[in-house]
Design a protein around this motif. Sequence first.
Motif, mmCIF file in Angstrom:
data_model
loop_
_atom_site.group_PDB
_atom_site.id
_atom_site.type_symbol
_atom_site.label_atom_id
_atom_site.label_comp_id
_atom_site.label_asym_id
_atom_site.label_seq_id
_atom_site.Cartn_x
_atom_site.Cartn_y
_atom_site.Cartn_z
ATOM 1 N N TRP A 1 26.434 9.982 7.573
ATOM 2 C CA TRP A 1 25.108 9.386 7.338
ATOM 3 C C TRP A 1 24.540 8.828 8.715
ATOM 4 C CZ3 TRP A 1 29.431 9.051 4.374
ATOM 5 C CH2 TRP A 1 29.298 9.416 3.089
ATOM 6 N N CYS A 2 23.198 8.993 8.740
ATOM 7 C CA CYS A 2 22.567 8.382 9.937
ATOM 8 C C CYS A 2 21.866 7.002 9.584
ATOM 9 C CB CYS A 2 21.537 9.432 10.365
ATOM 10 S SG CYS A 2 19.893 9.212 9.251
ATOM 11 N N SER A 3 21.565 6.268 10.386
ATOM 12 C CA SER A 3 20.982 4.998 9.984
ATOM 13 C C SER A 3 19.574 4.930 9.111
ATOM 14 C CB SER A 3 20.734 4.176 11.668
ATOM 15 O OG SER A 3 19.799 4.921 12.256
ATOM 16 N N ASN A 4 19.239 6.087 9.050
ATOM 17 C CA ASN A 4 18.007 6.233 8.221
ATOM 18 C C ASN A 4 18.622 6.216 6.603
ATOM 19 O OD1 ASN A 4 15.895 5.293 9.655
ATOM 20 N ND2 ASN A 4 16.059 7.740 10.276
ATOM 21 N N GLY A 5 19.915 6.576 6.405
ATOM 22 C CA GLY A 5 20.420 6.519 4.978
ATOM 23 C C GLY A 5 20.621 8.006 4.469
ATOM 24 N N HIS A 6 20.171 9.116 5.729
ATOM 25 C CA HIS A 6 20.229 10.468 5.232
ATOM 26 C C HIS A 6 21.707 10.844 5.129
ATOM 27 C CE1 HIS A 6 16.049 10.670 7.337
ATOM 28 N NE2 HIS A 6 15.833 10.289 6.158
ATOM 29 N N GLU A 7 21.895 11.618 4.257
ATOM 30 C CA GLU A 7 23.328 12.218 4.228
ATOM 31 C C GLU A 7 23.246 13.663 4.252
ATOM 32 O OE1 GLU A 7 25.047 11.718 0.556
ATOM 33 O OE2 GLU A 7 27.155 12.651 1.129
ATOM 34 N N ASP B 1 24.499 15.217 14.228
ATOM 35 C CA ASP B 1 23.307 14.898 14.351
ATOM 36 C C ASP B 1 22.362 15.083 13.126
ATOM 37 O OD1 ASP B 1 23.035 14.421 17.180
ATOM 38 O OD2 ASP B 1 22.468 16.295 17.943
ATOM 39 N N CYS B 2 21.671 14.120 12.621
ATOM 40 C CA CYS B 2 20.967 14.214 11.384
ATOM 41 C C CYS B 2 20.003 15.403 11.472
ATOM 42 C CB CYS B 2 20.408 12.978 10.917
ATOM 43 S SG CYS B 2 19.283 12.925 9.221
ATOM 44 N N PRO B 3 20.371 16.359 10.470
ATOM 45 C CA PRO B 3 19.133 17.505 10.477
ATOM 46 C C PRO B 3 17.646 17.004 10.139
ATOM 47 C CG PRO B 3 20.641 17.732 8.447
ATOM 48 C CD PRO B 3 21.082 16.582 9.374
ATOM 49 N N ARG B 4 17.720 15.840 9.463
ATOM 50 C CA ARG B 4 16.299 15.438 9.110
ATOM 51 C C ARG B 4 15.592 14.830 10.238
ATOM 52 N NH1 ARG B 4 16.039 13.298 3.015
ATOM 53 N NH2 ARG B 4 18.245 13.441 2.642
ATOM 54 N N CYS B 5 16.178 13.613 10.789
ATOM 55 C CA CYS B 5 15.647 12.742 11.797
ATOM 56 C C CYS B 5 16.042 12.969 12.988
ATOM 57 C CB CYS B 5 15.445 11.628 11.206
ATOM 58 S SG CYS B 5 17.089 10.720 11.200
ATOM 59 N N GLY B 6 17.269 13.607 13.402
ATOM 60 C CA GLY B 6 17.677 13.711 14.594
ATOM 61 C C GLY B 6 18.545 12.582 15.085
#
Length: 111
Positions: free
Chosen positions: A34-40, A56-61
């Motif tokens: 999980w990234c700090s933007n809540g993306h899993e 690395d979050c694929p959505r926001c990096g």
Amino acid sequence: MASGNAIRGSRVGAGPMGEAERGDSAPRLRISFWCSNGHETQPSFASDAQIPETWDCPRCGFPAGKDEENPPDPPRTEPYKTHLAYVRERRSDEDGEAILAEALAKLRGEI
Ligand SMILES: [Zn+2]
């Protein structure tokens, strides 16, 4: 459903249903990050692979961690501020204004 089992009575001794076939020689693990933007994100790893601490979050990096409650902090890259502070330390205010004027002129396309 029970009748289905009765008809196929020949498989006595077979494992309980749900036992997956083990044809895959390289079972893969899906790990949630999980990234700090809540993306899993759920990259999969070979079972003998080293699972990294962050992904690395694929959505926001942003970096994503395995602890949903405690994702890693987003990277704070503010090179401009740091650079400006550095310049300010070295130069007088007058120079600073000249640099600012030059920057503004560049923005307006005058240079
Ligand atoms: Zn994200």
